[in-house]
Design an enzyme around this catalytic site. Structure first.
Site, mmCIF file in Angstrom:
data_model
loop_
_atom_site.group_PDB
_atom_site.id
_atom_site.type_symbol
_atom_site.label_atom_id
_atom_site.label_comp_id
_atom_site.label_asym_id
_atom_site.label_seq_id
_atom_site.Cartn_x
_atom_site.Cartn_y
_atom_site.Cartn_z
ATOM 1 N N GLY A 88 -7.219 -7.139 -6.462
ATOM 2 C CA GLY A 88 -7.358 -8.298 -5.532
ATOM 3 C C GLY A 88 -6.904 -7.855 -4.414
ATOM 4 O O GLY A 88 -6.725 -6.937 -4.494
ATOM 5 N N ARG A 91 -4.083 -5.720 0.703
ATOM 6 C CA ARG A 91 -4.125 -5.288 1.700
ATOM 7 C C ARG A 91 -5.614 -6.005 2.912
ATOM 8 O O ARG A 91 -5.469 -4.835 3.947
ATOM 9 C CB ARG A 91 -3.886 -4.282 2.299
ATOM 10 C CG ARG A 91 -5.042 -3.040 1.797
ATOM 11 C CD ARG A 91 -4.926 -1.930 1.907
ATOM 12 N NE ARG A 91 -6.064 -0.736 1.856
ATOM 13 C CZ ARG A 91 -6.117 0.893 2.266
ATOM 14 N NH1 ARG A 91 -5.537 0.645 2.957
ATOM 15 N NH2 ARG A 91 -7.560 1.286 1.057
ATOM 16 N N ASP A 123 2.984 -2.372 0.456
ATOM 17 C CA ASP A 123 2.947 -3.247 1.999
ATOM 18 C C ASP A 123 1.574 -3.954 2.432
ATOM 19 O O ASP A 123 2.031 -4.570 3.706
ATOM 20 C CB ASP A 123 3.702 -2.298 3.003
ATOM 21 C CG ASP A 123 2.598 -1.088 2.693
ATOM 22 O OD1 ASP A 123 1.699 -0.535 2.986
ATOM 23 O OD2 ASP A 123 3.264 -0.009 3.614
ATOM 24 N N GLY A 124 0.885 -3.151 1.590
ATOM 25 C CA GLY A 124 -0.363 -3.887 2.556
ATOM 26 C C GLY A 124 -1.032 -3.729 4.112
ATOM 27 O O GLY A 124 -1.983 -4.571 4.535
ATOM 28 N N ARG A 174 -13.827 -4.888 8.473
ATOM 29 C CA ARG A 174 -14.998 -5.050 7.708
ATOM 30 C C ARG A 174 -15.990 -6.082 8.383
ATOM 31 O O ARG A 174 -16.047 -7.311 8.199
ATOM 32 C CB ARG A 174 -14.792 -4.376 6.461
ATOM 33 C CG ARG A 174 -15.845 -3.758 5.823
ATOM 34 C CD ARG A 174 -15.232 -3.331 4.536
ATOM 35 N NE ARG A 174 -14.907 -3.920 3.652
ATOM 36 C CZ ARG A 174 -14.239 -3.918 2.314
ATOM 37 N NH1 ARG A 174 -14.679 -2.198 1.970
ATOM 38 N NH2 ARG A 174 -13.693 -3.925 1.567
ATOM 39 N N ASP A 250 -14.464 -2.194 -9.144
ATOM 40 C CA ASP A 250 -13.928 -3.376 -8.077
ATOM 41 C C ASP A 250 -14.281 -2.740 -7.184
ATOM 42 O O ASP A 250 -14.502 -3.044 -6.235
ATOM 43 C CB ASP A 250 -12.353 -3.590 -8.312
ATOM 44 C CG ASP A 250 -12.002 -2.237 -8.081
ATOM 45 O OD1 ASP A 250 -12.093 -1.568 -8.666
ATOM 46 O OD2 ASP A 250 -10.978 -2.034 -7.146
ATOM 47 N N ASP A 260 -16.047 0.141 -0.020
ATOM 48 C CA ASP A 260 -14.640 0.742 -0.076
ATOM 49 C C ASP A 260 -14.363 2.300 0.074
ATOM 50 O O ASP A 260 -15.085 2.775 -1.087
ATOM 51 C CB ASP A 260 -13.878 0.102 -1.691
ATOM 52 C CG ASP A 260 -13.537 -0.602 -1.548
ATOM 53 O OD1 ASP A 260 -13.196 -1.723 -0.220
ATOM 54 O OD2 ASP A 260 -13.297 -1.846 -2.359
#
Length: 484
Positions: A88, A91, A123-124, A174, A250, A260
């Site tokens: 998922g 971040r 920590d995202g 993005r 993913d 990514d």
């Protein structure tokens, strides 16, 4: 707050609730605009005239969001280096779907914007360097004519980020046609609910492939269209020597966009086994393995989609397997055509495959620069660099010159073709590394200069000569990192 022309019409949240989680975006203490993509903003119908850097910094840090933005994070799964796991957006926060003036729907997403329901122990947050790397490489691929997500802005947050060392924090904005991944379908399949899978299939077809809506066996047609998109994408990666580095399921979009940008890099000297990623010890995602991995990923997509088909599974299963097996045939045909174009060949003859592989073999044995070799050949005259003072290359060159005579067009047409597919400049890894180090210390001029240089990659320019050459031994970057 001014809305800047954003027009949101978010549909992803009409999917079953398992697919997403609404979440707040954490405020940051001291946002500053590092880079803003005005050209992309204009193309999206956005208007930032009269907008201060502080206004943009507050917007692209999430401190103030435009009207209509409804932040949420997506759930998905994925095979990471071959191992399945539930994932998922750990971040990332989607603002929603913005409709540009042409009517096209685009996702706008933050990356590095804090913890979500899927952050696990993270920590995202994101550091400045990896966010700028994504900005540089994604814009480079766009300029090279390769399907990709794009970067609208990067802001520094004023927060220290703890990784191996303390780094400056940042958030990337993005833009993508969507963030639906192969891993999204794997997540749907893992719910053990046929209706969940069917809802994602229907949504994906409506959003990306509406021509399939009224077709019989549209699930199989979806697999085929995604396969064709991925073939085209990987062929283009190979054309410019791009190594994605982390082709997990993913990180593979249904739309066919590159997504990514972690340990990605462009190859300098030609090496089919080249790997940059510091964690890819088995070379799973090496340059030459990229088409094989794409086919493997597509098999995982097909498995997930087939679970959503109501009946006749015995009939459609062999058809789906046939589509996946067709990948290698379609890829080989398009790869050969692409390599032919890099050598100015408008059509392929019987011995052209041998001619192509002979050049690649010579390049590998002599550590030839992948980009520069093909660009040097694009003048169709014998190149002058010392590396070409070689009998094996001279013999190959003479055979190639004779082959060009069989083209059904003038030599100048072949030269024009070569110069349209063989870039003069790529964002070389050592240059990117230097730019990111400067940015970490607060000097953004090298970043600005590089972005200008990669703007027109197929154009001959004396002003970009410092970006064209191989790194010196002490400048070589052997490993890149995901940045998480």
């Amino acid at each position: 707050m001014k809305n800047f022309g954003f027009s949101f019409d978010t549909t992803y949240t009409t999917l079953p609730k398992q697919f997403f989680s609404e979440s707040e975006i954490s405020k940051v203490p001291d946002p500053k605009t590092v880079i803003f993509n005005k050209e992309l903003a204009d193309n999206m119908g956005l208007d930032f005239s009269g907008c201060s850097d502080l206004d943009k910094a507050n917007l692209f840090s999430g401190n103030q969001l435009p009207l209509g933005a409804t932040p949420f994070s997506q759930a998905y799964a994925g095979h990471q280096f071959g191992y399945f796991t539930m994932l998922g957006d750990g971040r990332a926060h989607l603002w929603g779907e913005h409709i540009i003036p042409s009517g096209t729907r685009l996702d706008i997403q933050f990356k590095g914007s804090g913890r979500t329901a899927y952050s696990r122990n993270g920590d995202g947050k994101a550091a400045l360097g990896p966010m700028l790397r994504e900005y540089i490489i994604s814009e480079s691929l766009f300029n090279l004519g390769i399907s990709t997500t794009r970067s609208l802005a990067v802001v520094s947050t004023g927060e220290p980020i703890m990784r191996e060392m303390v780094l400056p924090g940042a958030i990337l904005t993005r833009v993508a046609s969507s963030h639906i991944r192969v891993g999204t379908f794997e997540f749907a399949a893992a719910q053990s609910d046929k209706n969940v899978i069917k809802s994602l299939i229907e949504y994906t077809i409506n959003r990306h492939y509406p021509s399939l809506i009224n077709k019989d066996n549209k699930e199989l047609s979806l697999i085929r269209l995604v396969m064709e998109k991925q073939v085209d994408l990987i062929v283009h990666w190979m054309r410019v020597g791009f190594i994605h580095g982390v082709m997990n399921t993913d990180n593979m979009t249904i739309s066919g966009e590159t997504i990514d940008y972690g340990p990605c890099a462009f190859m300098d000297t030609y090496d089919p086994n080249k790997v940059f990623s510091s964690i890819d010890h088995g070379r799973r995602y090496a340059y030459d393995n990229q088409p094989k991995v794409a086919q493997w990923n597509l098999a995982r997509l097909a498995e997930s989609i087939l679970l959503g088909i109501e009946s006749n599974i015995e009939k459609v299963l062999p058809v789906a397997e046939g589509i996946i097996n067709e990948f290698s045939v379609v890829y080989k045909k398009k790869w050969l055509a692409m390599m032919g174009s890099k050598l100015g060949l408008f059509f392929l003859r019987k011995d052209d495959e041998k001619l192509i592989y002979e050049l690649l073999d010579w390049m590998e044995k002599n550590n030839a620069d992948f980009t520069k070799t093909f660009r040097d050949l694009s003048n169709a005259t014998y190149p002058h660099s010392k590396i070409y003072d070689d009998n094996q290359f001279r013999q190959w060159f003479d055979r190639w010159q004779n082959r060009l005579k069989y083209n059904d067009r003038a030599l100048q047409s072949a030269i024009s073709l070569m110069k349209s597919v063989n870039p003069n400049i790529i964002p070389r890894n050592h240059i990117v590394d230097q730019v990111l180090k400067s940015a970490d210390s607060g000097d953004f001029k090298p970043l600005s200069d590089l972005l200008i240089a990669i703007k027109e990659p197929y154009k001959d320019r004396t002003s970009i000569s410092k970006y064209e050459n191989l790194p010196k031994p002490n400048e070589q970057i052997l490993h890149t990192y995901c940045g998480t």
